[in-house]
Design an enzyme around this catalytic site. Structure first.
Site, PDB file in Angstrom:
ATOM      1  N   GLU A  45       0.832  -1.207   0.000  1.00 15.62           N
ATOM      2  CA  GLU A  45       0.000   0.000   0.000  1.00 15.62           C
ATOM      3  C   GLU A  45       0.871   1.263   0.000  1.00 15.62           C
ATOM      4  O   GLU A  45       1.777   1.409   0.827  1.00 15.62           O
ATOM      5  CB  GLU A  45      -0.897  -0.013   1.245  1.00 15.62           C
ATOM      6  CG  GLU A  45      -1.844   1.159   1.375  1.00 15.62           C
ATOM      7  CD  GLU A  45      -2.739   1.036   2.604  1.00 15.62           C
ATOM      8  OE1 GLU A  45      -3.696   1.808   2.705  1.00 15.62           O
ATOM      9  OE2 GLU A  45      -2.471   0.158   3.458  1.00 15.62           O
ATOM     10  N   LYS A 116      -9.208   2.546  -2.659  1.00 17.35           N
ATOM     11  CA  LYS A 116      -9.599   2.024  -1.342  1.00 17.35           C
ATOM     12  C   LYS A 116     -10.981   2.555  -0.971  1.00 17.35           C
ATOM     13  O   LYS A 116     -11.239   3.760  -1.059  1.00 17.35           O
ATOM     14  CB  LYS A 116      -8.550   2.451  -0.306  1.00 17.35           C
ATOM     15  CG  LYS A 116      -8.652   1.776   1.053  1.00 17.35           C
ATOM     16  CD  LYS A 116      -7.427   2.155   1.890  1.00 17.35           C
ATOM     17  CE  LYS A 116      -7.401   1.456   3.231  1.00 17.35           C
ATOM     18  NZ  LYS A 116      -6.167   1.803   3.992  1.00 17.35           N
ATOM     19  N   CYS A 152      -5.768  -2.996   1.798  1.00 12.09           N
ATOM     20  CA  CYS A 152      -5.648  -3.060   3.258  1.00 12.09           C
ATOM     21  C   CYS A 152      -6.987  -3.242   3.974  1.00 12.09           C
ATOM     22  O   CYS A 152      -7.521  -4.336   4.031  1.00 12.09           O
ATOM     23  CB  CYS A 152      -4.908  -1.827   3.780  1.00 12.09           C
ATOM     24  SG  CYS A 152      -4.225  -2.043   5.445  1.00 12.09           S
ATOM     25  N   LYS A 184      -1.066  -9.539  15.825  1.00 11.05           N
ATOM     26  CA  LYS A 184      -1.797  -9.051  14.661  1.00 11.05           C
ATOM     27  C   LYS A 184      -1.562  -9.914  13.432  1.00 11.05           C
ATOM     28  O   LYS A 184      -2.417 -10.018  12.552  1.00 11.05           O
ATOM     29  CB  LYS A 184      -1.403  -7.605  14.374  1.00 11.05           C
ATOM     30  CG  LYS A 184      -2.349  -6.887  13.421  1.00 11.05           C
ATOM     31  CD  LYS A 184      -1.989  -5.416  13.320  1.00 11.05           C
ATOM     32  CE  LYS A 184      -2.963  -4.666  12.426  1.00 11.05           C
ATOM     33  NZ  LYS A 184      -2.578  -3.234  12.319  1.00 11.05           N
ATOM     34  N   SER A 304      22.481   4.290  33.122  1.00  6.75           N
ATOM     35  CA  SER A 304      22.441   4.477  34.576  1.00  6.75           C
ATOM     36  C   SER A 304      22.842   3.240  35.365  1.00  6.75           C
ATOM     37  O   SER A 304      23.057   3.324  36.572  1.00  6.75           O
ATOM     38  CB  SER A 304      21.029   4.883  34.991  1.00  6.75           C
ATOM     39  OG  SER A 304      20.130   3.789  34.813  1.00  6.75           O
ATOM     40  N   GLY A 305      22.907   2.092  34.686  1.00 10.07           N
ATOM     41  CA  GLY A 305      23.081   0.845  35.413  1.00 10.07           C
ATOM     42  C   GLY A 305      21.765   0.185  35.769  1.00 10.07           C
ATOM     43  O   GLY A 305      21.744  -0.890  36.370  1.00 10.07           O
ATOM     44  N   GLY A 306      20.638   0.806  35.383  1.00  6.94           N
ATOM     45  CA  GLY A 306      19.320   0.231  35.611  1.00  6.94           C
ATOM     46  C   GLY A 306      18.832  -0.541  34.401  1.00  6.94           C
ATOM     47  O   GLY A 306      19.428  -0.529  33.328  1.00  6.94           O
ATOM     48  N   ASP A 308      16.094  -0.184  32.447  1.00  6.54           N
ATOM     49  CA  ASP A 308      15.561   0.536  31.285  1.00  6.54           C
ATOM     50  C   ASP A 308      16.683   1.000  30.356  1.00  6.54           C
ATOM     51  O   ASP A 308      16.627   0.788  29.140  1.00  6.54           O
ATOM     52  CB  ASP A 308      14.720   1.728  31.737  1.00  6.54           C
ATOM     53  CG  ASP A 308      13.498   1.324  32.527  1.00  6.54           C
ATOM     54  OD1 ASP A 308      12.828   0.363  32.124  1.00  6.54           O
ATOM     55  OD2 ASP A 308      13.222   1.961  33.561  1.00  6.54           O
ATOM     56  N   ASN A 390      14.407  16.779  40.554  1.00  2.98           N
ATOM     57  CA  ASN A 390      14.201  17.060  39.132  1.00  2.98           C
ATOM     58  C   ASN A 390      15.363  17.849  38.525  1.00  2.98           C
ATOM     59  O   ASN A 390      15.658  17.708  37.327  1.00  2.98           O
ATOM     60  CB  ASN A 390      12.886  17.819  38.934  1.00  2.98           C
ATOM     61  CG  ASN A 390      11.666  16.928  39.117  1.00  2.98           C
ATOM     62  OD1 ASN A 390      11.772  15.706  39.070  1.00  2.98           O
ATOM     63  ND2 ASN A 390      10.514  17.530  39.339  1.00  2.98           N
TER      64      ASN A 390
END
Length: 576
Positions: A45, A116, A152, A184, A304-306, A308, A390
């Site tokens: 598409e 379409k 589609c 999906k 950071s060592g974390g 995430d 912060n």
């Protein structure tokens, strides 16, 4: 009428707006189709311009340029017997109506068009904004074969296929731009089989691959025979080309035995992936294409060592290569020795660039500037402690952006969906960056996906195998990163659970609120504490203004926090 009808399909990775580049990609596939003796090359598409083009497609100059590019491809088909091309492209009719179209190019000309008819207008899709909806479509006559072309969304309901079958179509051709969500692929296959069962017609489904802003497309194109049996399937997460042929017998198209072939038989299509594997591939490809298609020279992120930032670093190295990834440990007085050690080990295992840049002096500078104001007014309503936390996050953001400005790599933010949902993130701090690769990944998923990568390497990944390049069986991410309590380390002995419910509880409630749109009473009925559910819902609503300012990130779930979820920022409604 031809005795054998052969369709080649090109599962390509188009670049949005790169008409010359996309023409070259299609031309290369057409040359392969020519070598295979194909009658027709089929693209996905809007393959000519990229999908989804959003408001770009409304520019008259862009419409004119796509028309010229389509004419250039049509000229490829001038020679007698050359493969025709079924080209996905935007098309403006003489009356000014703009359609999402499939153009049949043959004999040097555009000899057929299909538009379409069912325009999606949910989730990431907004096609009613830019395209006109077509009416009932007729089959396209092509060398004695009647092609039933559905684009589609037209496949997702039975009407279009039935109309084409009743009008004499002998095969269903489905150009697609279907973005990834876990599971999906099975849904697509099931819907295609329903259309085959309803019509008795074979079907060719061609999807694109690649990242486009927050969407990523997984490919997985396939061919079904008239009994609904999958006779050919392209690989997921990679470009691919294939060809399938049918014998023409009394109007029917039985599959010709042994004529399902692929351009690259070195590696068979991967079977059903685990959720962790599929999500990792999606994130990796989405990040790779965002960086490369936008011409960044690399990426930089805080390590950071974390968990995430560990996963973000893995994805970055796998996406663009270790030589284009710069990681920076940005310690404060509250950063533990363990975090510094783990960050160093991860960077060494991945082979990427690594620097340690302390933020102590920056913190002191801010304190010297703001300290008197904080002290004089600390007794008033406010949270000076939070402000100081912060400031640390923002100091890190400033330093990462300075590296980006000075040397060109794009900053990757490392926050996950759990944190971004409830506002456990700092504007202009850990939210700053050009791309939020984990934006749609819950914290509990982060652990699972990282463990998967620690034990596996995707075929298309550019990073090291499990155990590292040295083969010393040291994990890419140390075990301690998985087992230590999550913490932002912005104050002494801080833990995420000081401010948030345990992540397994938080994620379960968020999934009910975001993906399933459940009411509070419904969630409580599932066994969750009523006060906790109300608190999480309030945090989710309150953080909308932060999410609007967050970078884009790859969509992997049904309800992405950016492209799928459009809530007003100013909103006083609260469910009781």
């Amino acid at each position: 009428m031809t005795e054998v009808f052969s369709v080649a399909f090109a599962q390509l990775n188009p670049v949005m707006g790169d008409l010359a580049g996309n023409v070259a990609r299609i031309r290369k596939a057409w040359e392969w189709a020519t070598a295979q003796g194909a009658d027709l090359l089929m693209t996905s598409e809007l393959a000519l311009c990229g999908y989804p083009p959003e408001d770009l497609v409304l520019k008259p100059s862009f419409q004119d340029a796509t028309r010229a590019a389509a004419a250039e491809l049509a000229r490829l088909t001038e020679a007698e017997g050359a493969p025709a091309i079924l080209l996905g492209a935007p098309w403006r009719e003489d009356d000014g109506a703009l359609y999402n179209a499939a153009l049949l190019l043959d004999g040097g000309h555009i000899v057929g068009k299909a538009f379409k008819r069912d325009l999606p207008n949910y989730g990431p899709f907004d096609e009613k904004r830019v395209f006109a909806a077509a009416g009932v479509q007729k089959p396209i006559d092509f060398r004695g074969i009647k092609l039933g072309v559905m684009i589609c969304e037209d496949m997702w309901t039975p009407e279009a296929a039935k109309d084409l079958q009743q009008a004499g179509a002998q095969i269903l051709l489905i150009p697609n731009g279907s973005p990834y969500e876990h599971g999906k692929g099975r849904a697509r296959m099931e819907l295609a089989r329903r259309r085959v069962a309803e019509t008795g017609l074979p079907l060719v489904y061609v999807n694109q691959i690649g990242g486009q802003d927050e969407l990523v497309f997984d490919g997985g194109s396939f061919v079904l025979d008239a009994q609904g049996v999958c006779v050919a399937q392209a690989r997921v997460w990679e470009t691919d080309r294939g060809l399938v042929a049918w014998r023409v017998a009394g109007g029917a198209l039985p599959l010709e035995e042994g004529r399902a072939v692929f351009a690259d038989n070195a590696r068979a299509p991967e079977g059903d992936m685990s959720e962790e594997a599929a999500v990792y591939h999606a994130l990796m490809l989405g990040l790779r294409d965002y960086v490369n298609k936008n011409a960044f020279n690399g990426v930089v992120l805080g390590l950071s060592g974390g968990i995430d930032s560990a996963l973000a670093a893995l994805l970055a190295v796998d996406a663009v290569g270790a030589d284009r990834v710069w990681t920076a440990m940005l310690p404060s007085p509250y950063t533990s020795d363990e975090s510094r050690e783990d960050a160093t080990k991860i960077a060494m295992a991945l082979g990427c660039f690594y620097d340690e840049i302390p933020i102590h002096a920056a913190m002191e500078a801010f304190e010297g500037t703001l300290g008197k104001v904080f002290h004089d007014r600390e007794a008033e309503a406010g949270d000076v402690g939070l402000a100081r936390e912060n400031i640390q996050a923002r100091a890190r953001g400033v330093m990462l952006m300075a590296l980006s400005n000075a040397f060109g790599p794009m900053v990757i933010s490392t926050g996950n969906k759990s944190e971004m949902s409830v506002g456990y993130s700092t504007l202009y701090g850990d939210l700053c960056g050009g791309f939020a690769v984990l934006k749609d990944v819950y914290k509990t998923q982060v652990y699972k996906i990282t463990r998967w990568r620690n034990a596996n390497k995707p075929a298309t990944a550019l990073g090291p195998p499990p155990g590292g390049e040295k083969g010393d069986d040291q994990p890419l991410v140390p075990e301690r990163v998985f087992t230590k309590a999550p913490t932002a380390e912005l104050r002494p002995n801080q833990k995420d659970q000081d401010s948030l419910p345990p992540y397994e509880v938080l994620d379960a409630v968020l999934e009910c609120l975001i993906e399933r749109d459940m009411g509070l009473a419904e969630i409580v009925a599932q066994g969750h504490d009523a006060a906790l559910v109300a608190r999480v819902a309030a945090m989710l609503d309150k953080a909308e203004y932060k999410r609007r300012q967050a970078p884009p990130g790859v969509k992997i779930t049904r309800r992405h926090l950016g492209i799928d979820r459009r809530y007003p920022i100013t909103n006083k409604y609260r469910e009781r």
